[in-house]
Design an enzyme around this catalytic site. Structure first.
Site, PDB file in Angstrom:
ATOM      1  N   ARG A  31       2.656  14.635  -1.106  1.00  0.00           N
ATOM      2  CA  ARG A  31       4.631  15.053   0.075  1.00  0.00           C
ATOM      3  C   ARG A  31       5.897  15.484   0.398  1.00  0.00           C
ATOM      4  O   ARG A  31       6.568  15.822   0.783  1.00  0.00           O
ATOM      5  CB  ARG A  31       4.398  12.756  -0.147  1.00  0.00           C
ATOM      6  CG  ARG A  31       5.527  12.042   1.484  1.00  0.00           C
ATOM      7  CD  ARG A  31       5.516  10.785   1.310  1.00  0.00           C
ATOM      8  NE  ARG A  31       6.734  10.279   2.003  1.00  0.00           N
ATOM      9  CZ  ARG A  31       7.270   9.363   1.511  1.00  0.00           C
ATOM     10  NH1 ARG A  31       8.095   8.924   0.740  1.00  0.00           N
ATOM     11  NH2 ARG A  31       7.690   8.794   2.403  1.00  0.00           N
ATOM     12  N   ILE A  50      10.333  11.089   7.673  1.00  0.00           N
ATOM     13  CA  ILE A  50       9.215  11.092   6.954  1.00  0.00           C
ATOM     14  C   ILE A  50       9.118   9.616   6.851  1.00  0.00           C
ATOM     15  O   ILE A  50      10.113   8.850   6.211  1.00  0.00           O
ATOM     16  CB  ILE A  50       8.997  11.802   5.855  1.00  0.00           C
ATOM     17  CG1 ILE A  50       7.341  11.770   5.677  1.00  0.00           C
ATOM     18  CG2 ILE A  50      10.037  11.770   4.630  1.00  0.00           C
ATOM     19  CD1 ILE A  50       7.141  13.095   4.563  1.00  0.00           C
ATOM     20  N   SER A  51       8.066   8.819   7.267  1.00  0.00           N
ATOM     21  CA  SER A  51       7.408   7.613   7.167  1.00  0.00           C
ATOM     22  C   SER A  51       7.070   7.129   5.919  1.00  0.00           C
ATOM     23  O   SER A  51       6.375   7.917   4.501  1.00  0.00           O
ATOM     24  CB  SER A  51       6.306   7.313   7.931  1.00  0.00           C
ATOM     25  OG  SER A  51       6.505   7.427   9.320  1.00  0.00           O
ATOM     26  N   GLN A  52       7.504   5.567   5.929  1.00  0.00           N
ATOM     27  CA  GLN A  52       6.821   4.995   4.266  1.00  0.00           C
ATOM     28  C   GLN A  52       5.743   5.646   4.131  1.00  0.00           C
ATOM     29  O   GLN A  52       4.715   5.438   4.996  1.00  0.00           O
ATOM     30  CB  GLN A  52       7.390   3.465   4.249  1.00  0.00           C
ATOM     31  CG  GLN A  52       6.875   3.031   3.217  1.00  0.00           C
ATOM     32  CD  GLN A  52       7.319   1.366   3.654  1.00  0.00           C
ATOM     33  OE1 GLN A  52       7.133   0.937   4.838  1.00  0.00           O
ATOM     34  NE2 GLN A  52       6.584   0.449   2.526  1.00  0.00           N
TER      35      GLN A  52
END
Length: 210
Positions: A33, A59-61
């Site tokens: 990530r 950026i998504s969880q």
């Protein structure tokens, strides 16, 4: 301050919340990530939440990325359409699960950023197009799965029509109160719908706003 590790992300954020699909867990472990976020937030790489990536975008969880992938139930030979490439992280996870991912991003700088991030990550089975995702990618249809990472007020008809029979579509639906919705194509003209968890995504831009 203690920052979450990759191991803690897998154990505490994913497995503890019901992510059981071994292929999804493997993808979440193997996609770095940190390659998809700016340097100033890298210490927070595996924190339990979304992170800013610039110009109001996030950026998504990790949990939401894994949850949506698990619900979509992707097979190794599947062809997936993603609406909303963002920084490319979600596409990289999907790329470890599917044969090929076709991803559409309406924001030009994000589309270019995602291409660079995916190249850094060594991902070669993602195609990115800078366009309005409302009309999908008809020349590459039909798709085994469709995933939206931005929230329209309703599911655009072209995206449903580009699903294969038995294909699945997952999307956040709503303007202020959003809920993840799973659509499955049962036949040429029949679709089922299942309402899932409450979420918070950026609104889908372009035609969906009209």
């Amino acid at each position: 301050m203690m920052y979450a590790t990759r191991e803690e992300m897998i154990e505490n954020q994913l497995k503890a919340r019901g992510i059981k699909d071994s292929r999804v867990l493997d993808a979440m472990w193997n996609v770095d990530r940190s390659l998809f976020i700016p340097d100033d937030v890298k210490p927070h790489t595996y924190d339990d939440g979304p992170l800013p990536i610039g110009r109001g975008q996030t950026i998504s969880q990790p949990y939401i990325v894994a949850y949506m992938a698990q619900i979509l139930n992707i097979s190794p030979d599947d062809k997936i359409l993603e609406i909303g490439t963002g920084c490319g992280y979600n596409a990289a996870v999907l790329a470890r699960l599917a044969r090929h991912v076709y991803s559409i991003e309406i924001i030009e700088w994000l589309a270019e950023t995602a291409k660079g991030n995916l190249e850094k990550a060594g991902v070669t089975n993602v195609s990115i197009k800078q366009d309005d995702g409302y009309k999908g990618w008809p020349e590459k249809a039909p798709f085994d799965g469709v995933m939206l990472t931005a929230a329209p007020p309703f599911i655009p008809s072209p995206l449903k029509e580009q699903l294969k029979i038995c294909g699945r579509l997952i999307a956040p639906i709503g303007i202020t109160n959003q809920r993840l919705v799973l659509i499955e194509r049962k036949s040429e003209n029949e679709f089922s719908r299942e309402d899932l968890i409450l979420v918070s995504f950026v609104p889908m831009r372009g035609e969906a706003e009209k």
